[in-house]
Design a protein around this motif. Sequence first.
Motif, PDB file in Angstrom:
ATOM      1  N   ASP A 174       0.927  -1.509  -0.231  1.00 16.51           N
ATOM      2  CA  ASP A 174      -0.097   0.088  -0.147  1.00 16.51           C
ATOM      3  C   ASP A 174       1.133   1.132   0.274  1.00 16.51           C
ATOM      4  O   ASP A 174       1.146   2.317  -1.005  1.00 16.51           O
ATOM      5  CB  ASP A 174      -0.802   0.050   1.127  1.00 16.51           C
ATOM      6  N   ALA A 175       2.055   0.876   0.957  1.00 19.07           N
ATOM      7  CA  ALA A 175       3.066   2.627   1.136  1.00 19.07           C
ATOM      8  C   ALA A 175       3.540   2.626  -0.381  1.00 19.07           C
ATOM      9  O   ALA A 175       3.717   4.169  -1.282  1.00 19.07           O
ATOM     10  CB  ALA A 175       3.718   2.444   1.801  1.00 19.07           C
ATOM     11  N   GLU A 177       2.734   1.980  -3.403  1.00 23.46           N
ATOM     12  CA  GLU A 177       1.658   2.207  -4.108  1.00 23.46           C
ATOM     13  C   GLU A 177       1.658   3.549  -4.746  1.00 23.46           C
ATOM     14  O   GLU A 177       1.599   4.057  -5.344  1.00 23.46           O
ATOM     15  CB  GLU A 177       0.815   1.126  -4.592  1.00 23.46           C
ATOM     16  N   ALA A 178       1.276   3.977  -2.836  1.00 23.61           N
ATOM     17  CA  ALA A 178       1.038   5.433  -2.873  1.00 23.61           C
ATOM     18  C   ALA A 178       1.748   6.077  -2.963  1.00 23.61           C
ATOM     19  O   ALA A 178       2.185   7.313  -4.020  1.00 23.61           O
ATOM     20  CB  ALA A 178       0.969   5.363  -1.296  1.00 23.61           C
ATOM     21  N   GLN A 179       3.497   5.928  -2.826  1.00 27.93           N
ATOM     22  CA  GLN A 179       4.517   6.534  -3.596  1.00 27.93           C
ATOM     23  C   GLN A 179       5.051   6.373  -5.246  1.00 27.93           C
ATOM     24  O   GLN A 179       4.960   7.399  -5.693  1.00 27.93           O
ATOM     25  CB  GLN A 179       5.824   5.757  -2.487  1.00 27.93           C
ATOM     26  N   ALA A 181       2.577   6.242  -7.562  1.00 36.03           N
ATOM     27  CA  ALA A 181       0.930   7.033  -7.736  1.00 36.03           C
ATOM     28  C   ALA A 181       1.690   8.786  -7.410  1.00 36.03           C
ATOM     29  O   ALA A 181       1.425   9.376  -8.704  1.00 36.03           O
ATOM     30  CB  ALA A 181      -0.044   7.299  -6.605  1.00 36.03           C
ATOM     31  N   THR A 182       2.719   8.663  -6.634  1.00 34.82           N
ATOM     32  CA  THR A 182       2.772  10.097  -6.426  1.00 34.82           C
ATOM     33  C   THR A 182       4.402  10.944  -7.087  1.00 34.82           C
ATOM     34  O   THR A 182       3.991  12.027  -7.895  1.00 34.82           O
ATOM     35  CB  THR A 182       3.422  11.046  -5.230  1.00 34.82           C
TER      36      THR A 182
END
Length: 184
Positions: A174-175, A177-179, A181-182
């Motif tokens: 999750d972490a 993938e979030a990074q 995405a940015t």
Amino acid sequence: MSRFCVYLGSRDGRDPQFLEATRRLGAELARRGHTLVYGGARIGLMGALADAVMAEGGEAIGVMPDHLVEREQAHHGLSELIRVRNMHERKANMATHADAFIVLPGGIGTLEEFFEAWTWHYLGLHDKPIGVLDTGGFYAPLLAFLDSTVEHGFLDGRTRAELIDATEPAVLLDALEAQLATTA
């Protein structure tokens, strides 16, 4: 989706939770539609990870130097096995194919690959996120040491903060993938 380069041991380790977390990570990578890029072995945590990815219908790409094909027992059931001439080509090839890096329990080879990828990030050679799966506290002493290098002034706090760590595969993904995405 993304390609995750995973550095991990060619042995299982003594604690069964290492193998179990490795399998969970592999299944989760595949379920999320990600591709595994790793060292190409069929043994140890490496083989368990690739098998878990493929059991869920995922893609697994192995990269292995010719001199290690027999020694590390190359996994010939992969989506793709890329043979290279040496370790330098292996690491460069894996990094080129990756969008992010994950480190699981392993020995000196795993640590060397991890620190090289992180150093390349620090030097601005790539902007790919790096995560550490701290299964059973395996990396807790190393993470504490890295925190102490910040305290002693040898590592910038921002550099340490860029290294993502979690104890559960799904939380780490999750972490990361979030990074991703940015930076996309």
